[in-house]
Design a protein around this motif. Structure first.
Motif, PDB file in Angstrom:
ATOM      1  N   MET A 146       0.849  -1.184   0.000  1.00 50.57           N
ATOM      2  CA  MET A 146       0.000   0.000   0.000  1.00 50.57           C
ATOM      3  C   MET A 146       0.887   1.237   0.000  1.00 50.57           C
ATOM      4  SD  MET A 146      -2.989   1.023   2.709  1.00 50.57           S
ATOM      5  CE  MET A 146      -2.434   2.329   3.781  1.00 50.57           C
ATOM      6  N   ASN A 147       0.603   2.154  -0.921  1.00 59.29           N
ATOM      7  CA  ASN A 147       1.314   3.421  -1.000  1.00 59.29           C
ATOM      8  C   ASN A 147       0.316   4.555  -0.926  1.00 59.29           C
ATOM      9  OD1 ASN A 147       4.081   2.471  -1.480  1.00 59.29           O
ATOM     10  ND2 ASN A 147       3.220   1.677  -3.376  1.00 59.29           N
ATOM     11  N   ILE A 148       0.703   5.606  -0.207  1.00 59.68           N
ATOM     12  CA  ILE A 148      -0.133   6.790  -0.062  1.00 59.68           C
ATOM     13  C   ILE A 148       0.619   7.981  -0.636  1.00 59.68           C
ATOM     14  CG2 ILE A 148      -1.328   8.315   1.553  1.00 59.68           C
ATOM     15  CD1 ILE A 148      -1.376   5.935   3.534  1.00 59.68           C
ATOM     16  N   TYR A 149      -0.046   8.720  -1.498  1.00 58.50           N
ATOM     17  CA  TYR A 149       0.503   9.935  -2.089  1.00 58.50           C
ATOM     18  C   TYR A 149      -0.468  11.066  -1.768  1.00 58.50           C
ATOM     19  CZ  TYR A 149       2.804   6.245  -4.724  1.00 58.50           C
ATOM     20  OH  TYR A 149       3.491   5.110  -5.076  1.00 58.50           O
ATOM     21  N   SER A 150       0.047  12.137  -1.145  1.00 58.13           N
ATOM     22  CA  SER A 150      -0.841  13.224  -0.776  1.00 58.13           C
ATOM     23  C   SER A 150      -0.158  14.574  -0.975  1.00 58.13           C
ATOM     24  CB  SER A 150      -1.283  13.078   0.686  1.00 58.13           C
ATOM     25  OG  SER A 150      -2.331  13.977   0.974  1.00 58.13           O
ATOM     26  N   SER A 151      -0.954  15.538  -1.402  1.00 56.32           N
ATOM     27  CA  SER A 151      -0.489  16.912  -1.577  1.00 56.32           C
ATOM     28  C   SER A 151      -1.699  17.819  -1.396  1.00 56.32           C
ATOM     29  CB  SER A 151       0.120  17.104  -2.972  1.00 56.32           C
ATOM     30  OG  SER A 151      -0.909  17.084  -3.956  1.00 56.32           O
ATOM     31  N   GLY A 152      -1.503  19.101  -1.619  1.00 56.64           N
ATOM     32  CA  GLY A 152      -2.604  20.046  -1.525  1.00 56.64           C
ATOM     33  C   GLY A 152      -3.657  19.853  -2.597  1.00 56.64           C
ATOM     34  N   GLN A 153      -3.360  19.021  -3.601  1.00 56.19           N
ATOM     35  CA  GLN A 153      -4.318  18.753  -4.676  1.00 56.19           C
ATOM     36  C   GLN A 153      -5.111  17.475  -4.445  1.00 56.19           C
ATOM     37  OE1 GLN A 153      -0.950  19.768  -5.699  1.00 56.19           O
ATOM     38  NE2 GLN A 153      -1.896  21.779  -5.524  1.00 56.19           N
ATOM     39  N   GLY A 154      -4.842  16.775  -3.344  1.00 56.73           N
ATOM     40  CA  GLY A 154      -5.604  15.573  -3.052  1.00 56.73           C
ATOM     41  C   GLY A 154      -4.735  14.430  -2.573  1.00 56.73           C
ATOM     42  N   THR A 155      -5.364  13.292  -2.433  1.00 61.54           N
ATOM     43  CA  THR A 155      -4.696  12.098  -1.917  1.00 61.54           C
ATOM     44  C   THR A 155      -5.048  10.907  -2.801  1.00 61.54           C
ATOM     45  OG1 THR A 155      -4.797  12.957   0.335  1.00 61.54           O
ATOM     46  CG2 THR A 155      -4.486  10.576   0.110  1.00 61.54           C
ATOM     47  N   ALA A 156      -4.070  10.031  -2.997  1.00 60.34           N
ATOM     48  CA  ALA A 156      -4.300   8.771  -3.702  1.00 60.34           C
ATOM     49  C   ALA A 156      -3.708   7.647  -2.858  1.00 60.34           C
ATOM     50  CB  ALA A 156      -3.660   8.795  -5.082  1.00 60.34           C
ATOM     51  N   VAL A 157      -4.472   6.598  -2.690  1.00 63.24           N
ATOM     52  CA  VAL A 157      -3.994   5.400  -2.010  1.00 63.24           C
ATOM     53  C   VAL A 157      -4.024   4.274  -3.037  1.00 63.24           C
ATOM     54  CG1 VAL A 157      -4.347   3.778  -0.116  1.00 63.24           C
ATOM     55  CG2 VAL A 157      -4.914   6.204   0.199  1.00 63.24           C
ATOM     56  N   LEU A 158      -2.859   3.662  -3.261  1.00 62.57           N
ATOM     57  CA  LEU A 158      -2.718   2.588  -4.249  1.00 62.57           C
ATOM     58  C   LEU A 158      -2.361   1.304  -3.520  1.00 62.57           C
ATOM     59  CD1 LEU A 158      -2.408   1.482  -7.145  1.00 62.57           C
ATOM     60  CD2 LEU A 158      -0.051   2.316  -7.093  1.00 62.57           C
ATOM     61  N   VAL A 159      -3.116   0.247  -3.809  1.00 66.60           N
ATOM     62  CA  VAL A 159      -2.883  -1.061  -3.202  1.00 66.60           C
ATOM     63  C   VAL A 159      -2.693  -2.079  -4.319  1.00 66.60           C
ATOM     64  CG1 VAL A 159      -3.867  -2.902  -1.778  1.00 66.60           C
ATOM     65  CG2 VAL A 159      -4.215  -0.501  -1.134  1.00 66.60           C
ATOM     66  N   LYS A 160      -1.653  -2.909  -4.191  1.00 70.10           N
ATOM     67  CA  LYS A 160      -1.378  -3.988  -5.151  1.00 70.10           C
ATOM     68  C   LYS A 160      -1.155  -5.272  -4.370  1.00 70.10           C
ATOM     69  CE  LYS A 160       1.040  -1.005  -8.420  1.00 70.10           C
ATOM     70  NZ  LYS A 160       2.308  -0.771  -9.133  1.00 70.10           N
ATOM     71  N   MET A 161      -1.676  -6.376  -4.922  1.00 70.65           N
ATOM     72  CA  MET A 161      -1.445  -7.670  -4.288  1.00 70.65           C
ATOM     73  C   MET A 161      -1.640  -8.811  -5.280  1.00 70.65           C
ATOM     74  SD  MET A 161      -4.844  -7.916  -1.943  1.00 70.65           S
ATOM     75  CE  MET A 161      -4.664  -6.222  -1.459  1.00 70.65           C
ATOM     76  N   ALA A 162      -1.020  -9.921  -4.959  1.00 70.65           N
ATOM     77  CA  ALA A 162      -1.211 -11.126  -5.758  1.00 70.65           C
ATOM     78  C   ALA A 162      -2.606 -11.677  -5.456  1.00 70.65           C
ATOM     79  CB  ALA A 162      -0.141 -12.163  -5.417  1.00 70.65           C
ATOM     80  N   ILE A 163      -3.198 -12.284  -6.456  1.00 65.86           N
ATOM     81  CA  ILE A 163      -4.524 -12.879  -6.257  1.00 65.86           C
ATOM     82  C   ILE A 163      -4.354 -14.225  -5.568  1.00 65.86           C
ATOM     83  CG2 ILE A 163      -6.499 -13.928  -7.443  1.00 65.86           C
ATOM     84  CD1 ILE A 163      -6.399 -11.649  -9.434  1.00 65.86           C
ATOM     85  N   GLU A 164      -5.087 -14.366  -4.493  1.00 59.22           N
ATOM     86  CA  GLU A 164      -5.113 -15.612  -3.757  1.00 59.22           C
ATOM     87  C   GLU A 164      -5.916 -16.613  -4.581  1.00 59.22           C
ATOM     88  OE1 GLU A 164      -7.836 -16.231  -0.216  1.00 59.22           O
ATOM     89  OE2 GLU A 164      -5.927 -15.774   0.744  1.00 59.22           O
ATOM     90  N   GLN A 165      -5.312 -17.718  -4.933  1.00 54.48           N
ATOM     91  CA  GLN A 165      -6.007 -18.707  -5.758  1.00 54.48           C
ATOM     92  C   GLN A 165      -7.012 -19.480  -4.928  1.00 54.48           C
ATOM     93  OE1 GLN A 165      -5.577 -18.774  -9.074  1.00 54.48           O
ATOM     94  NE2 GLN A 165      -4.189 -17.066  -8.774  1.00 54.48           N
ATOM     95  N   LYS A 166      -8.226 -19.597  -5.467  1.00 52.43           N
ATOM     96  CA  LYS A 166      -9.286 -20.358  -4.773  1.00 52.43           C
ATOM     97  C   LYS A 166      -9.002 -21.852  -4.891  1.00 52.43           C
ATOM     98  CE  LYS A 166     -12.977 -18.517  -6.832  1.00 52.43           C
ATOM     99  NZ  LYS A 166     -14.370 -18.260  -7.099  1.00 52.43           N
ATOM    100  N   LEU A 167      -9.247 -22.536  -3.807  1.00 51.43           N
ATOM    101  CA  LEU A 167      -9.122 -23.996  -3.836  1.00 51.43           C
ATOM    102  C   LEU A 167     -10.493 -24.553  -4.192  1.00 51.43           C
ATOM    103  CD1 LEU A 167      -7.019 -24.512  -0.608  1.00 51.43           C
ATOM    104  CD2 LEU A 167      -6.204 -24.462  -2.959  1.00 51.43           C
ATOM    105  N   ILE A 168     -10.537 -25.361  -5.217  1.00 53.41           N
ATOM    106  CA  ILE A 168     -11.833 -25.878  -5.687  1.00 53.41           C
ATOM    107  C   ILE A 168     -12.071 -27.263  -5.136  1.00 53.41           C
ATOM    108  CG2 ILE A 168     -13.168 -26.521  -7.718  1.00 53.41           C
ATOM    109  CD1 ILE A 168     -11.633 -24.373  -9.227  1.00 53.41           C
TER     110      ILE A 168
END
Length: 168
Positions: A146-168
């Motif tokens: 998770m990364n947070i970028y913020s300034s006087g023009q606003g804020t962005a929070v970016l989250v990246k992750m691997a997809i957990e594979q479903k067990l069938i």
């Protein structure tokens, strides 16, 4: 035997007021519970539930890119709750005129961004509140970043992750 009618009327009035407050509390609890776990999430998935959530907020837009393969229930719930918290944080603290929510689902990874055009905050001065700490803990539990970028023009929070594979 004499009945004190004035006393009885006051007690009835108090009782009715208490019942009204209890009804209001139940309504609020249902609203909160629905947002924590909307039925649309379990039935129709992340895209449908986030579309509904953002549609209920006049200044929020939702964009979904990629495939629509269902994720594990735990991962869908975690992503929904993170986005819910981030949007609510923006509404509560940022004074935005627009919030953009974007989710990108690829075969092996997923990312989402919540971006607002609000007042932002100085990341050197402001510590993370409970909301951001909860989001970070949820993301960490899935080995995400998770990364947070913020300034006087606003804020962005970016989250990246691997997809957990479903067990069938």
């Amino acid at each position: 035997m004499e009945i004190n009618r004035g006393f009885f009327c006051i007690d009835v009035s108090r009782f009715q007021k208490a019942i009204g407050m209890l009804d209001d509390s139940i309504q609020e609890l249902r609203r909160v519970a629905h947002h924590m776990m909307p039925e649309s999430l379990l039935r129709y998935g992340l895209k449908a539930s986030l579309t509904d959530f953002c549609a209920a907020i006049p200044i929020a837009d939702f964009h979904y890119f990629g495939n629509e393969t269902r994720l594990s229930e735990k991962m869908e719930i975690m992503i929904y709750r993170c986005i819910h918290e981030l949007v609510n944080n923006a509404l509560k603290h940022a004074q935005p005129s627009h919030i953009n929510v974007q989710l990108v689902q690829e075969e092996n990874r997923i990312s989402f961004t919540v971006q607002d055009d609000g007042i932002g905050f100085d990341q050197e001065q402001v510590t993370e509140g409970m909301g951001l700490q909860n989001v970070r803990q949820r993301v960490d539990a899935f080995q995400g970043k998770m990364n947070i970028y913020s300034s006087g023009q606003g804020t962005a929070v970016l989250v990246k992750m691997a997809i957990e594979q479903k067990l069938i």
